[in-house]
Design a protein around this motif. Structure first.
Motif, PDB file in Angstrom:
ATOM      1  N   HIS A 194      27.494  50.021  35.160  1.00 45.31           N
ATOM      2  CA  HIS A 194      27.245  49.058  34.084  1.00 45.31           C
ATOM      3  C   HIS A 194      28.401  49.040  33.079  1.00 45.31           C
ATOM      4  O   HIS A 194      28.844  47.973  32.663  1.00 45.31           O
ATOM      5  N   ILE A 195      28.879  50.218  32.686  1.00 45.33           N
ATOM      6  CA  ILE A 195      29.978  50.275  31.718  1.00 45.33           C
ATOM      7  C   ILE A 195      31.217  49.572  32.288  1.00 45.33           C
ATOM      8  O   ILE A 195      31.877  48.780  31.626  1.00 45.33           O
ATOM      9  N   VAL A 196      31.511  49.861  33.547  1.00 45.85           N
ATOM     10  CA  VAL A 196      32.675  49.268  34.210  1.00 45.85           C
ATOM     11  C   VAL A 196      32.518  47.744  34.322  1.00 45.85           C
ATOM     12  O   VAL A 196      33.462  46.985  34.068  1.00 45.85           O
ATOM     13  N   ALA A 197      31.323  47.295  34.673  1.00 45.29           N
ATOM     14  CA  ALA A 197      31.091  45.852  34.819  1.00 45.29           C
ATOM     15  C   ALA A 197      31.186  45.139  33.470  1.00 45.29           C
ATOM     16  O   ALA A 197      31.788  44.069  33.360  1.00 45.29           O
ATOM     17  N   PHE A 198      30.599  45.740  32.426  1.00 43.87           N
ATOM     18  CA  PHE A 198      30.731  45.157  31.081  1.00 43.87           C
ATOM     19  C   PHE A 198      32.205  45.144  30.670  1.00 43.87           C
ATOM     20  O   PHE A 198      32.694  44.175  30.081  1.00 43.87           O
ATOM     21  N   GLY A 199      32.927  46.206  30.988  1.00 40.98           N
ATOM     22  CA  GLY A 199      34.336  46.297  30.639  1.00 40.98           C
ATOM     23  C   GLY A 199      35.151  45.202  31.312  1.00 40.98           C
ATOM     24  O   GLY A 199      36.023  44.582  30.702  1.00 40.98           O
ATOM     25  N   GLU A 214      33.473  34.985  44.376  1.00 40.68           N
ATOM     26  CA  GLU A 214      32.419  35.958  44.705  1.00 40.68           C
ATOM     27  C   GLU A 214      32.758  37.380  44.264  1.00 40.68           C
ATOM     28  O   GLU A 214      31.886  38.123  43.840  1.00 40.68           O
ATOM     29  N   GLY A 215      34.026  37.770  44.390  1.00 40.14           N
ATOM     30  CA  GLY A 215      34.415  39.134  44.027  1.00 40.14           C
ATOM     31  C   GLY A 215      34.101  39.414  42.560  1.00 40.14           C
ATOM     32  O   GLY A 215      33.461  40.409  42.227  1.00 40.14           O
ATOM     33  N   PHE A 216      34.538  38.512  41.705  1.00 39.43           N
ATOM     34  CA  PHE A 216      34.273  38.680  40.277  1.00 39.43           C
ATOM     35  C   PHE A 216      32.770  38.583  40.002  1.00 39.43           C
ATOM     36  O   PHE A 216      32.217  39.367  39.236  1.00 39.43           O
ATOM     37  N   ARG A 217      32.121  37.633  40.644  1.00 38.71           N
ATOM     38  CA  ARG A 217      30.681  37.433  40.413  1.00 38.71           C
ATOM     39  C   ARG A 217      29.882  38.709  40.684  1.00 38.71           C
ATOM     40  O   ARG A 217      29.077  39.137  39.859  1.00 38.71           O
ATOM     41  N   ASP A 218      30.129  39.331  41.840  1.00 44.01           N
ATOM     42  CA  ASP A 218      29.344  40.512  42.194  1.00 44.01           C
ATOM     43  C   ASP A 218      29.737  41.744  41.398  1.00 44.01           C
ATOM     44  O   ASP A 218      28.878  42.512  40.967  1.00 44.01           O
ATOM     45  N   THR A 219      31.045  41.923  41.202  1.00 46.69           N
ATOM     46  CA  THR A 219      31.501  43.113  40.484  1.00 46.69           C
ATOM     47  C   THR A 219      30.964  43.128  39.055  1.00 46.69           C
ATOM     48  O   THR A 219      30.763  44.190  38.475  1.00 46.69           O
ATOM     49  N   THR A 220      30.734  41.937  38.480  1.00 53.33           N
ATOM     50  CA  THR A 220      30.261  41.880  37.087  1.00 53.33           C
ATOM     51  C   THR A 220      28.779  41.511  36.963  1.00 53.33           C
ATOM     52  O   THR A 220      28.310  41.298  35.857  1.00 53.33           O
TER      53      THR A 220
END
Lengths: 286, 286
Positions: A194-199, A214-220
């Motif tokens: 969660h911290i990494v995705a918010f970052g 899709e890469g950005f969508r899923d990672t965040t």
């Protein structure tokens, strides 16, 4: 099979609502009563049939309950558990659904003395989504997910067994461990992501997002989660999160330095090791 | 509508194969010929009907082609483009599908002199997945995805138009920009998320993964991508990646420090800003 006569759920959102729906669907209790702060939320929960009855009065809600489930945001759980304990009958069991466990257990067990009249058992059904609210609740939310039940030196064995049976009956894969071990695990597999995705979501300039796919969508994805809820989770698991962050920073830096120094072998080794671990995780889930 | 007589695709994997399938399905060329290094890959591509014909001889593959698409891993693109250019007919167009553009354009345009006989136009269809290989190819892979076409001072306008029309005909949303601007955008929305995801998957000890759920699965999905492919992408876009990493580290550290110093307001502000951006991105895609 009835496990309880009356279950009270304090905080009927995505998790509390899903538990209510599942207990009703599987007829695990004669009655599921919801305890609410706001009439508007109560109306939504009744409309979704997540509880059989609702009340705004915690005393009325918990007085005859065999089981009281605190499913509020983490920061409110100790306070709500201690208030519920005041009105609960002797021998009642209180559990919760909070994402951190040592912080909650310490506050409840310290305040309620050596032999609390109602028994407290910490739980963490590891299900949910970035959506919040009883509108998103569904009876099968817990099915197949891990559910960690915590045991401390003060935990009553009978109560531990009953709480574990409830989660098992809802389809969760129950594991019992100490609050400390729980908090370490979730700091790594849930709080850190969660911290990494918010970052990541916070860092990318808004104007660049039109080329995101899709890469950005899923990672965040989890960066769309409720900020207040997660602020409290982070705050109540600070020590373990610090260690988890250090592990992440070491690995991330290893990749970054290999890229900067044009060390193709070094990049490959780091990526391969990460891929192997991630593929193994996916393989086991199938 | 025919756009080309003969299209040659060098490198028929997930992207090259999907382009072949789509060109054939929409009858945009009379013939799609695949150029392969290994007979085994050629057999797979023919079985998947991704190309109408296959060859292991690059000269035979490209000699009469109007359009040559280089869809190999990034590191091989300049070399394959220059080899194809040797055998291509005058006026033929060479394009590629690489995830970095300045590095590729510099190598091809430098080596091929002022007026290259075949025209080169860089492309980046921003589609794909963590799966690789022609077995995963599908005709609608590019549909709805952005496709960036790059223009430099040496780009032939007619060739640029034809390449843009091809991607448009395959359903992609075409944007034209300089290689430099392209590389900055993808460093942020694609390369950085990959580095972060690999970092996360690599950092979490394997034994903790049994408690990992949807949050971990999605945040690390792209860490299951091909390490060799991504090592080359990272190496060929080093400068922009460095800047993107700095932006990420600043935001990540802001959250981390707010947690450590128990600054609930600071955490909330950082998470809310990240969530707003991510929700806005999802809202625009719907």
């Amino acid at each position: 099979m009835k496990l309880f006569n009356k279950v009270a759920i304090i905080g009927v959102g995505l998790i509390g609502g899903s538990i209510g729906l599942a207990i009703k669907k599987r007829k695990l209790a004669n009655e599921v009563i919801g305890v609410f702060r706001r009439p508007s939320t109560m109306r939504k929960a009744l409309k979704a049939r997540a509880v059989s009855r609702g009340t705004l009065d915690i005393k009325e809600g918990v007085k005859d309950a065999d089981l009281i489930i605190i499913a509020t945001p983490v920061g409110l759980i100790p306070e709500m558990a201690l208030r519920a304990a005041k009105f609960a009958r002797k021998g009642a069991i209180i559990t919760d659904t909070g994402s951190t466990k040592a912080w909650i257990a310490a506050r409840i067990e310290k305040k309620s003395g050596r032999k609390p009249r109602p028994h407290f058992v910490g739980s963490h059904p590891m299900a949910g989504s970035e959506q919040a609210g009883v509108e998103s609740a569904r009876a099968d939310l817990l099915k197949g997910s891990p559910c960690i039940v915590t045991r401390t030196s003060k935990t009553d064995r009978g109560a531990l067994k009953k709480v574990s049976r409830l989660w098992g009956a809802l389809g969760a894969k129950v594991r019992i461990m100490s609050p400390k071990l729980h908090d370490r695990s979730v700091s790594l597999v849930s709080h850190l992501p969660h911290i990494v995705a918010f970052g990541l979501a916070g860092a990318v300039p808004a104007k660049e997002l039109r080329y995101a796919a899709e890469g950005f969508r899923d990672t965040t994805r989890v960066a769309s989660s409720d900020p207040g809820l997660w602020a409290d989770i982070f705050l109540t698991n600070r020590r373990e999160i610090k260690d988890a962050c250090c592990l992440f920073e070491d690995y991330y830096r290893r990749i970054r330095i290999a890229i900067e120094s044009e060390d193709r072998k070094g990049i490959l080794a780091a990526l391969r090791q990460a891929k192997t671990k991630r593929d193994g995780f996916i393989g086991k889930r199938k």
